[in-house]
Design an enzyme around this catalytic site. Structure first.
Site, PDB file in Angstrom:
ATOM      1  N   ARG A 284       0.869  -0.987   0.112  1.00 51.79           N
ATOM      2  CA  ARG A 284      -0.059  -0.112  -0.283  1.00 51.79           C
ATOM      3  C   ARG A 284       1.056   1.238  -0.080  1.00 51.79           C
ATOM      4  O   ARG A 284       1.519   1.519   1.146  1.00 51.79           O
ATOM      5  CB  ARG A 284      -0.986  -0.068   1.325  1.00 51.79           C
ATOM      6  CG  ARG A 284      -1.630   1.156   1.478  1.00 51.79           C
ATOM      7  CD  ARG A 284      -2.754   1.138   2.421  1.00 51.79           C
ATOM      8  NE  ARG A 284      -2.499   0.689   3.851  1.00 51.79           N
ATOM      9  CZ  ARG A 284      -1.668   1.228   4.670  1.00 51.79           C
ATOM     10  NH1 ARG A 284      -1.486   2.545   4.568  1.00 51.79           N
ATOM     11  NH2 ARG A 284      -1.518   0.717   5.899  1.00 51.79           N
ATOM     12  N   HIS A 288      -3.509   4.394   4.731  1.00 50.06           N
ATOM     13  CA  HIS A 288      -4.636   3.425   4.898  1.00 50.06           C
ATOM     14  C   HIS A 288      -6.023   4.174   4.040  1.00 50.06           C
ATOM     15  O   HIS A 288      -6.520   3.659   3.246  1.00 50.06           O
ATOM     16  CB  HIS A 288      -4.840   2.916   6.216  1.00 50.06           C
ATOM     17  CG  HIS A 288      -6.176   2.199   6.359  1.00 50.06           C
ATOM     18  ND1 HIS A 288      -6.446   0.967   5.931  1.00 50.06           N
ATOM     19  CD2 HIS A 288      -7.556   2.504   6.839  1.00 50.06           C
ATOM     20  CE1 HIS A 288      -7.516   0.247   6.100  1.00 50.06           C
ATOM     21  NE2 HIS A 288      -8.302   1.429   6.768  1.00 50.06           N
ATOM     22  N   TYR A 297       4.157   4.714  11.685  1.00 52.09           N
ATOM     23  CA  TYR A 297       4.524   3.378  11.760  1.00 52.09           C
ATOM     24  C   TYR A 297       5.316   2.535  10.819  1.00 52.09           C
ATOM     25  O   TYR A 297       5.596   1.533  10.687  1.00 52.09           O
ATOM     26  CB  TYR A 297       3.124   2.430  11.931  1.00 52.09           C
ATOM     27  CG  TYR A 297       2.123   2.753  10.749  1.00 52.09           C
ATOM     28  CD1 TYR A 297       2.307   1.901   9.562  1.00 52.09           C
ATOM     29  CD2 TYR A 297       1.199   3.548  10.743  1.00 52.09           C
ATOM     30  CE1 TYR A 297       1.439   2.152   8.428  1.00 52.09           C
ATOM     31  CE2 TYR A 297       0.288   3.704   9.789  1.00 52.09           C
ATOM     32  CZ  TYR A 297       0.357   2.992   8.668  1.00 52.09           C
ATOM     33  OH  TYR A 297      -0.508   2.981   7.727  1.00 52.09           O
TER      34      TYR A 297
HETATM   35  C1  LIG Z   1     -14.837  -6.972  11.287  1.00 50.75           C
HETATM   36  C2  LIG Z   1     -13.998  -5.634  11.347  1.00 50.75           C
HETATM   37  N1  LIG Z   1     -13.047  -5.465  12.273  1.00 50.75           N
HETATM   38  C3  LIG Z   1     -12.185  -4.427  12.103  1.00 50.75           C
HETATM   39  C4  LIG Z   1     -12.601  -3.493  11.460  1.00 50.75           C
HETATM   40  C5  LIG Z   1     -11.527  -2.006  11.424  1.00 50.75           C
HETATM   41  N2  LIG Z   1     -10.558  -2.214  10.226  1.00 50.75           N
HETATM   42  C6  LIG Z   1     -10.722  -1.521   8.896  1.00 50.75           C
HETATM   43  S1  LIG Z   1      -9.449  -1.621   7.948  1.00 50.75           S
HETATM   44  C7  LIG Z   1      -8.855  -2.624   8.949  1.00 50.75           C
HETATM   45  C8  LIG Z   1      -7.417  -2.950   8.454  1.00 50.75           C
HETATM   46  C9  LIG Z   1      -7.626  -4.108   7.551  1.00 50.75           C
HETATM   47  O1  LIG Z   1      -6.481  -4.492   6.944  1.00 50.75           O
HETATM   48  P1  LIG Z   1      -6.068  -5.484   5.725  1.00 50.75           P
HETATM   49  O2  LIG Z   1      -7.016  -6.633   5.942  1.00 50.75           O
HETATM   50  O3  LIG Z   1      -4.725  -5.921   5.658  1.00 50.75           O
HETATM   51  O4  LIG Z   1      -6.603  -4.579   4.381  1.00 50.75           O
HETATM   52  P2  LIG Z   1      -6.075  -3.393   3.950  1.00 50.75           P
HETATM   53  O5  LIG Z   1      -6.818  -2.287   4.367  1.00 50.75           O
HETATM   54  O6  LIG Z   1      -4.505  -3.283   4.079  1.00 50.75           O
HETATM   55  O7  LIG Z   1      -6.279  -3.295   2.291  1.00 50.75           O
HETATM   56  C10 LIG Z   1      -9.453  -2.744  10.072  1.00 50.75           C
HETATM   57  C11 LIG Z   1      -8.935  -3.690  11.271  1.00 50.75           C
HETATM   58  C12 LIG Z   1     -13.527  -3.806  10.175  1.00 50.75           C
HETATM   59  N3  LIG Z   1     -13.763  -2.839   9.277  1.00 50.75           N
HETATM   60  N4  LIG Z   1     -14.032  -4.786  10.446  1.00 50.75           N
END
Ligand SMILES: Cc1ncc(C[n+]2csc(CCOP(=O)(O)OP(=O)(O)O)c2C)c(N)n1
Length: 387
Positions: A284, A288, A297
């Protein structure tokens, strides 16, 4: 399905590749990578050609089509980020740097195949054929999903992490029961693999031998949490073998490798060989979302190192060198991407036209007392505002 049937199936698939079932299920020792970061083709003996891991190069026409989508995808990501800065959208999770993954995931599907995307998969949804403004509708809070999932065979972009994997498995199961020849791609990030839903979805898909490809974009972070805090496995692709399915590791910034691996995965799933897990190694390159300060970080040097592996410049260099991407072709591709960006700007510059009262419809067939009370409160507030 009995244990014998599952292992019989694995033996049959591995026989096709002339290897043991364990070797068939394990990802190649080295990540599949066809193009170097400078766009030169890697020698055949460096491309991961262990038994069961041979991948045909996509045709020139297919690569040009994919490259055009890549350029459009990058343009859309950057346009949407600009729209956030202009206050036209509250939030946009950009996939700048990850576009090659998203294009391969969507472009290798046939029209009746289903895609289950996340909030970061705008480019995949566009590549599935959804109109630009329809993709962006939910991002400006205008409506739950701006497109008709059934018409496009594309589920709404999921914000709850990993729920879409279970939905994908459900659709694949239903399609199989109906005797339909459907393949389903379920997308998620590295962080999402820590959710319980990930386990449930993969286990069910393997036990019922469903035509699902779990496509993990490992972009190294779940917001600020690095991959090392998500998994102690040798790779996310290695998790596949525990469920009884094949795992693949691919360079997620190498569009050619992604197209090759996805084309084969879709064919295998369609031929009844069951599910696959593909881990695409990408990055990425931006925060985010605009609400995140990634400087807290990660080091800038890490970001710079990945910018040097950019999927767009890599593919461009290859196509130019191969004599496929002429100046005229590049100009046409850029022009087409500009048309999409303009459609987004024009659409987003018009105010959303949604009645907030609609928020309470389509939740339950019969409204609960609590919901009816909340609706009445809002209606009262709106009426007083108008008066
Ligand atoms: C069930 C749930 N728990 C927590 C969140 C909060 N949350 C939003 S994005 C994220 C991180 C996701 O990371 P990743 O799966 O690596 O995807 P990326 O954003 O890097 O594409 C979190 C913890 C959520 N949206 N849904």
């Amino acid at each position: 399905m009995s244990a014998e049937t599952t292992s019989d199936r694995m033996s049959e698939v591995s026989k096709k590749f002339g290897i043991s079932p364990e070797d068939y299920m394990l990802p190649a020792r080295h990540m599949i990578n066809l193009l170097n970061p400078d766009g030169t083709l890697r020698p055949e003996n460096e491309q991961g050609t262990e038994p069961g891991h041979e991948y045909p190069l996509p045709s020139p026409a297919r690569l040009m089509e994919a490259y055009a989508s890549l350029v459009t995808g990058r343009r859309v990501n950057d346009q949407n980020s600009a729209l956030v800065r202009q206050g036209r959208m509250a939030v946009y999770p950009s996939s700048h740097g990850q576009e090659a993954c998203q294009i391969a995931a969507a472009l290798c599907l046939e029209e009746n195949d289903w895609l289950f995307p996340t909030y970061r998969d705008t480019v995949a949804v566009l590549t599935k054929g959804v109109a630009p403004m329809e993709v962006m509708t939910s991002f400006r809070g205008e409506w739950h999903c701006g497109y008709d999932p059934k018409a496009y065979k594309c589920a709404p972009m999921s914000t709850p992490l990993t729920t879409q994997l279970l939905h994908a498995v459900g659709v694949a199961h239903a399609a199989k029961l109906r005797g339909e020849n459907t393949v389903v791609v379920a997308m998620c990030g590295d962080g999402a693999t820590s959710e319980g839903d990930f386990h449930e979805a993969l286990n069910f898909a393997a036990v019922f031998n469903l035509p699902v490809i779990f496509f993990v974009q490992n972009n190294k972070y779940a917001i600020s949490v690095p991959l090392s805090h998500q998994s102690a496995a040798p790779s996310l692709a290695h998790k596949a073998v525990g469920y009884g399915m094949a795992g693949e590791r691919v360079d997620g910034n190498d569009l050619m490798a992604l197209m090759a691996i996805m084309t084969r995965a879709v064919r295998m799933a369609r031929e009844g060989n069951g599910p696959l897990l593909i881990e695409a190694h990408t990055y990425r390159m931006q925060a985010h979302t605009n609400a995140d300060d990634d400087k807290r970080y990660r080091e800038d040097s890490e970001v710079q190192a990945w910018i040097a592996k950019d999927p767009v410049t890599r593919m461009k260099a290859y196509l130019e060198d191969a004599g496929l991407l002429t100046d005229a072709a590049a100009a046409k591709i850029a022009q087409d991407a500009e048309v999409v960006a303009k459609a987004l700007r024009d659409g987003m510059n018009q105010d959303a036209n949604t009645d907030p009262r609609e928020l309470f419809e389509h939740v339950y067939s019969t409204k609960s007392t609590q919901l009816a009370e909340q609706q009445a409160l809002l209606v009262d507030e709106l009426d007083r505002e108008e008066a």
